[in-house]
Design an enzyme around this catalytic site. Structure first.
Site, mmCIF file in Angstrom:
data_model
loop_
_atom_site.group_PDB
_atom_site.id
_atom_site.type_symbol
_atom_site.label_atom_id
_atom_site.label_comp_id
_atom_site.label_asym_id
_atom_site.label_seq_id
_atom_site.Cartn_x
_atom_site.Cartn_y
_atom_site.Cartn_z
ATOM 1 N N GLU A 13 0.809 -1.217 0.000
ATOM 2 C CA GLU A 13 0.000 0.000 0.000
ATOM 3 C C GLU A 13 0.852 1.282 0.000
ATOM 4 O O GLU A 13 0.387 2.351 0.378
ATOM 5 C CB GLU A 13 -0.968 -0.045 1.187
ATOM 6 N N SER A 150 -6.661 -4.636 2.515
ATOM 7 C CA SER A 150 -7.018 -4.287 1.138
ATOM 8 C C SER A 150 -7.595 -5.469 0.354
ATOM 9 O O SER A 150 -7.502 -5.507 -0.864
ATOM 10 C CB SER A 150 -5.797 -3.751 0.366
ATOM 11 N N TYR A 219 -9.603 0.093 -5.156
ATOM 12 C CA TYR A 219 -8.577 0.984 -5.712
ATOM 13 C C TYR A 219 -8.782 1.429 -7.151
ATOM 14 O O TYR A 219 -7.994 2.223 -7.656
ATOM 15 C CB TYR A 219 -7.192 0.361 -5.529
ATOM 16 N N ARG A 258 -11.313 3.367 11.760
ATOM 17 C CA ARG A 258 -12.527 3.181 10.966
ATOM 18 C C ARG A 258 -13.044 1.789 11.270
ATOM 19 O O ARG A 258 -12.290 0.820 11.183
ATOM 20 C CB ARG A 258 -12.243 3.326 9.472
ATOM 21 N N ASP A 260 -15.751 -1.257 10.586
ATOM 22 C CA ASP A 260 -16.549 -1.737 9.452
ATOM 23 C C ASP A 260 -17.554 -2.810 9.868
ATOM 24 O O ASP A 260 -17.228 -3.687 10.680
ATOM 25 C CB ASP A 260 -15.621 -2.300 8.377
ATOM 26 N N GLU A 272 -14.500 -5.487 11.011
ATOM 27 C CA GLU A 272 -13.117 -5.252 11.435
ATOM 28 C C GLU A 272 -12.911 -3.807 11.839
ATOM 29 O O GLU A 272 -13.763 -2.943 11.596
ATOM 30 C CB GLU A 272 -12.144 -5.633 10.319
ATOM 31 N N ASN A 274 -9.965 -0.798 11.526
ATOM 32 C CA ASN A 274 -8.716 -0.367 10.878
ATOM 33 C C ASN A 274 -8.128 0.801 11.660
ATOM 34 O O ASN A 274 -8.761 1.845 11.781
ATOM 35 C CB ASN A 274 -9.006 0.091 9.447
ATOM 36 N N GLY A 278 -7.294 4.592 4.978
ATOM 37 C CA GLY A 278 -6.926 5.556 3.943
ATOM 38 C C GLY A 278 -7.248 6.958 4.426
ATOM 39 O O GLY A 278 -8.257 7.163 5.107
HETATM 40 N N1 LIG Z 1 -17.778 -12.901 6.552
HETATM 41 C C1 LIG Z 1 -18.023 -12.152 5.460
HETATM 42 N N2 LIG Z 1 -19.272 -12.075 4.935
HETATM 43 C C2 LIG Z 1 -19.528 -11.331 3.829
HETATM 44 N N3 LIG Z 1 -18.587 -10.625 3.163
HETATM 45 C C3 LIG Z 1 -17.329 -10.662 3.638
HETATM 46 C C4 LIG Z 1 -16.984 -11.403 4.807
HETATM 47 N N4 LIG Z 1 -15.669 -11.228 5.047
HETATM 48 C C5 LIG Z 1 -15.209 -10.430 4.078
HETATM 49 N N5 LIG Z 1 -16.186 -10.087 3.216
HETATM 50 C C6 LIG Z 1 -16.001 -9.227 2.029
HETATM 51 O O1 LIG Z 1 -14.608 -9.078 1.782
HETATM 52 C C7 LIG Z 1 -14.197 -7.713 2.006
HETATM 53 C C8 LIG Z 1 -12.825 -7.667 2.636
HETATM 54 O O2 LIG Z 1 -12.814 -8.375 3.868
HETATM 55 P P1 LIG Z 1 -12.149 -7.772 5.157
HETATM 56 O O3 LIG Z 1 -12.263 -8.796 6.239
HETATM 57 O O4 LIG Z 1 -12.718 -6.439 5.437
HETATM 58 O O5 LIG Z 1 -10.614 -7.684 4.758
HETATM 59 P P2 LIG Z 1 -9.608 -6.449 4.553
HETATM 60 O O6 LIG Z 1 -8.906 -6.302 5.857
HETATM 61 O O7 LIG Z 1 -8.690 -6.900 3.488
HETATM 62 O O8 LIG Z 1 -10.430 -5.239 4.199
HETATM 63 C C9 LIG Z 1 -15.306 -7.138 2.864
HETATM 64 O O9 LIG Z 1 -15.370 -5.730 2.760
HETATM 65 C C10 LIG Z 1 -16.536 -7.835 2.287
HETATM 66 O O10 LIG Z 1 -16.906 -7.291 1.019
HETATM 67 MG MG LIG Z 2 -12.047 -4.485 5.191
#
Ligand SMILES: Nc1ncnc2c1ncn2[C@@H]1O[C@H](COP(=O)(O)OP(=O)(O)O)[C@@H](O)[C@H]1O
Ligand SMILES: [Mg+2]
Length: 319
Positions: A13, A150, A219, A258, A260, A272, A274, A278
């Site tokens: 990143e 990401s 991105y 942030r 989510d 999660e 963060n 960004g």
């Molecule tokens: N358990 C889940 N159920 C539905 N969608 C998910 C789930 N886990 C991840 N995703 C999808 O994948 C994306 C990235 O996952 P995330 O855990 O936020 O990882 P990163 O830390 O890379 O952002 C999420 O924003 C969502 O779109």
């Molecule tokens: Mg995420």
């Protein structure tokens, strides 16, 4: 204040971080601060105006009142650079060592949230070389390296036969992999700001085309759209804000985060947190504050004050 903005870094990143760094320097200048541009180069060296700088334990960072790291992922958001600032003895914006490291690890983070009773999807941790049984999670599932960002290395898997391959590919990034039941509903994000008395912003809704919010959606210009306020019920909105602050407190965050979510009707599940999202004026974190009445220069100014306050308080303890 004299603020050293550190951007770049060794993770994938790097470019995103440089854009965030430039924006933060602009915001700080607009708020009346003196800015130093410090680059964490890809090879791990640090430079200022093209020249390598000396870092010495206990000697601060180029006479700055504080450091403002805008680095994402490994060596930036994972507690390592925070540890370096502690050793230099310079205040820094954002979360400390432990909170940064904890939030980078999706398994440890989820375990801590579970202990705090925070609603989230069912999940299982899979260590490299260990047998696994993921029957309880149903299908589809999301397979992820535990300590990436990401959306790198994340796969959505809809059939049992595809699971071993996805787990193996995730293990190429990280010896620890998390497999999660799929959440239904939409994705909602909420910005948090503060130290002991953190506040939550107006929540926003993330929209994108495609199966999930993947690297490309994140991105590619126009790959995602932020809708503020999120089109969710008043109950869901209150839950998002309350859980955002609760999660922030549980990990012992400072400065900013942030947070989510997945929202389906009134049901809210935490995804999660963060610790260094960004950070351009068009990034979700800043846009949510803008929509909540806090303009960008005031936001970066507030983060400097929080950093200095926290450093002074930590140094007041006996150790
Ligand atoms: N358990 C889940 N159920 C539905 N969608 C998910 C789930 N886990 C991840 N995703 C999808 O994948 C994306 C990235 O996952 P995330 O855990 O936020 O990882 P990163 O830390 O890379 O952002 C999420 O924003 C969502 O779109
Ligand atoms: Mg995420």
């Amino acid at each position: 204040m004299r603020v050293a903005v550190v951007s770049g870094g060794r993770s994938s990143e790097h470019e995103v971080s440089l854009a965030s760094g430039e924006a933060v320097r602009g915001g700080l200048a607009a708020a009346g601060h003196e800015v130093l541009d410090v680059r964490a180069e890809r090879d791990g060296t640090w430079t200022h105006e093209g020249r390598e700088i000396d870092l010495r334990a206990g000697r601060g960072l180029m006479g700055a009142d504080l450091a403002f790291p805008v680095l994402h992922g490994a060596f930036g958001e994972d507690g390592t650079i925070q540890g370096l600032f502690e050793m230099l003895d310079v205040p820094y914006a954002g979360a400390g060592v432990l909170a940064s490291a904890l939030c980078m690890d999706k398994v440890l983070f989820k375990e801590l949230m579970a202990r705090g009773g925070v609603p989230q999807v069912d999940y299982a941790a899979v260590r490299d070389g260990e047998a696994f049984d993921l029957d309880g999670l149903g299908l589809p599932v999301f397979v992820k390296p535990a300590r990436m960002g990401s959306s790198v290395g994340i796969e959505k898997i809809s059939s049992d036969g595809d699971l071993p391959g996805a787990v193996r590919r995730a293990h190429e990034h990280d010896p620890l992999v998390i497999v999660e039941a799929m959440a239904s509903g939409i994705e909602v994000e909420c910005s948090v700001l503060g130290n002991d008395d953190p506040r939550a912003s107006e929540p926003g809704e993330i929209t994108y085309e495609g199966e999930f919010y993947d690297y490309e959606a994140k991105y590619t210009p126009g790959g995602m759209e932020l809708v503020v306020p999120a089109r969710i019920s008043a109950t869901a909105r209150e839950r998002v804000q309350a859980i955002a602050v609760e999660a922030y407190r549980l990990v012992g965050c400072a400065g900013l985060a942030r947070v989510d979510f997945f929202v389906d009707g009134d049901e809210v599940l935490l995804n999660e947190l963060n610790t260094m999202p960004g950070f351009t004026p068009t990034s979700v974190y800043a846009k949510l504050w803008e929509a909540s009445g806090l303009p960008y220069p005031e936001l970066v100014d507030r983060l400097c004050t929080l950093a200095v306050e926290r450093h002074a308080r930590e140094r007041a303890y006996r150790f």
